[in-house]
Scaffold this motif. Structure first.
Motif, short mmCIF file in Angstrom:
data_model
loop_
_atom_site.label_atom_id
_atom_site.label_comp_id
_atom_site.label_asym_id
_atom_site.label_seq_id
_atom_site.Cartn_x
_atom_site.Cartn_y
_atom_site.Cartn_z
N GLY A 1 -0.66 8.97 4.69
CA GLY A 1 -0.90 7.66 4.12
C GLY A 1 -1.04 6.57 5.17
N ASP B 1 0.87 -1.18 0.00
CA ASP B 1 0.00 0.00 0.00
C ASP B 1 0.90 1.23 0.00
OD1 ASP B 1 -1.47 2.28 1.07
OD2 ASP B 1 -3.01 0.88 1.75
N VAL B 2 0.82 2.03 -1.07
CA VAL B 2 1.73 3.17 -1.23
C VAL B 2 0.91 4.46 -1.37
CG1 VAL B 2 3.89 3.88 -2.36
CG2 VAL B 2 3.11 1.54 -2.60
N ARG B 3 -0.14 4.59 -0.58
CA ARG B 3 -0.97 5.79 -0.72
C ARG B 3 -0.21 7.05 -0.34
NH1 ARG B 3 -6.59 3.75 1.86
NH2 ARG B 3 -5.23 2.08 2.68
N TRP B 4 -0.34 8.04 -1.22
CA TRP B 4 0.44 9.29 -1.10
C TRP B 4 -0.23 10.32 -1.99
CZ3 TRP B 4 2.88 11.75 -5.27
CH2 TRP B 4 3.77 12.79 -4.95
N GLN B 5 -0.06 11.59 -1.65
CA GLN B 5 -0.57 12.67 -2.50
C GLN B 5 0.46 13.78 -2.59
OE1 GLN B 5 -4.37 14.21 -1.29
NE2 GLN B 5 -5.44 12.27 -1.62
N GLY C 1 -6.25 1.47 -8.39
CA GLY C 1 -5.93 1.64 -6.98
C GLY C 1 -6.98 1.05 -6.05
N ALA D 1 1.93 7.12 -7.10
CA ALA D 1 2.78 6.53 -6.07
C ALA D 1 3.00 5.05 -6.32
CB ALA D 1 2.17 6.76 -4.69
N ALA D 2 1.94 4.35 -6.72
CA ALA D 2 2.08 2.93 -7.02
C ALA D 2 3.06 2.72 -8.17
CB ALA D 2 0.72 2.33 -7.36
N TYR E 1 -4.07 3.95 5.64
CA TYR E 1 -3.85 2.51 5.71
C TYR E 1 -4.53 1.93 6.94
CZ TYR E 1 -1.28 -1.85 6.59
OH TYR E 1 -0.95 -3.16 6.86
N TYR F 1 -0.37 -0.71 -4.85
CA TYR F 1 -1.55 0.13 -5.12
C TYR F 1 -1.45 1.41 -4.33
CZ TYR F 1 -3.73 -1.13 -0.62
OH TYR F 1 -4.00 -1.28 0.72
N ASP F 2 -2.23 2.41 -4.77
CA ASP F 2 -2.32 3.66 -4.03
C ASP F 2 -3.78 4.07 -3.95
OD1 ASP F 2 -2.88 4.74 -6.55
OD2 ASP F 2 -0.86 5.55 -6.82
#
Length: 286
Positions: free
Chosen positions: A42, A24-28, A131, A109-110, A46, A102-103
């Protein structure tokens, strides 16, 4: 190159005998901090809910190095290879186990994680198309503790160019600018020292690689788009963006379309920080 996986395919593989490792690479990208607002978190996202079994990886600290004081390397320099390897092993990455990243849905980011793992030699890495928004199965709030992996990064599996190489591609090949068109033209520049683009680069916003539902366009549609931008079979192609993150998504789309492209990791944040580098503005290549 099989670079993407659908949510339904991931659900089937996850329930199978050899499930992939999920990151999980969630980022903005955000200027919230400069505006006095709370930046995107992030890890909190998560904790609130993630694909079952996924391990959180932080883009800012694990998928990027520290920016140089003079702007060298850009805002998100490539991470130190040893530090990146340690972070991936801590996340459970093994050389013989497929990885899915995924993001939050934007894909940038993914794609950065996908590109770094592929660049350092991992043979099987895919991005969850669309995502977490595409995942319709129940989410988990349980933190997964991975077994330590054995992945040892060996850079060089994907092509990279520096600033001089990007300038050469803009002159003699095809250099795509993955940022928004208004930043390419220099109409606005909310982040970097000056607006505009590398002379000779072609505007190719990453956002035009996805449909309204957030999924990547079909391979033939992407191939047609890139041919229209000047890509030729076997011809050299390079990509840059603001800091090497969204550019990785453009390279992902190019891979799905059947093209190999080099990333300029420092991208516009590095180029524009060097006052000796020329800057073009307006809608033309310059």
């Amino acid at each position: 190159m099989n670079a993407i996986i659908s949510a339904s395919e991931l659900a089937v593989e996850s329930a199978g005998p050899n499930p992939p490792l999920i990151l999980d690479v969630r980022w903005q990208l955000s200027v919230a901090k400069a505006a006095g607002e709370s930046p995107f978190d992030g890890r909190a996202e998560y904790a609130a809910g993630h694909v079952p079994g996924a391990i959180f990886v932080d883009l800012e600290t694990e998928l990027a190095g520290e920016p140089g004081p003079d702007g060298s390397g850009g805002r998100h320099p490539l991470p130190d290879v040893d530090a990146f390897g340690a972070a991936m092993r801590a996340a459970g990455v093994r050389a013989d186990r497929p990885v899915v990243v995924y993001d939050g849905g934007q894909g940038w980011a993914a794609a950065r994680a996908w590109w770094l793992l592929r660049w350092t030699g991992h043979a099987s890495v895919r991005v969850l198309d669309g995502g977490i928004a595409a995942w319709t199965e129940p989410l988990s709030t349980e933190a997964t503790q991975p077994e330590t992996g054995d992945f040892v990064p060996r850079p060089g599996a994907l092509p990279v160019v520096d600033a001089d190489g990007a300038a050469a591609l803009a002159r003699d090949g095809l250099l795509l600018d993955a940022r928004a068109a208004e930043r390419y033209r220099g109409d606005v520049e909310p982040i970097d020292r000056v607006g505009g683009h590398i002379p000779g680069a072609v505007s190719a916003p990453t956002t035009e690689n996805v449909a309204a539902d957030g999924l990547l366009l079909a391979p033939d549609v992407l191939a047609s788009r890139f041919r229209g931008l000047g890509a030729e079979d076997g011809g050299p192609v390079g990509v840059y963006c603001g800091s090497g993150v969204s550019g990785a998504h453009e390279i992902l789309a190019l891979a799905v379309a059947g093209y190999e492209a080099a990333l300029y990791p420092g991208s516009w944040s590095e180029w524009s920080a060097d006052k000796s580098r020329p800057v073009a503005t307006g809608p033309e290549r310059g």
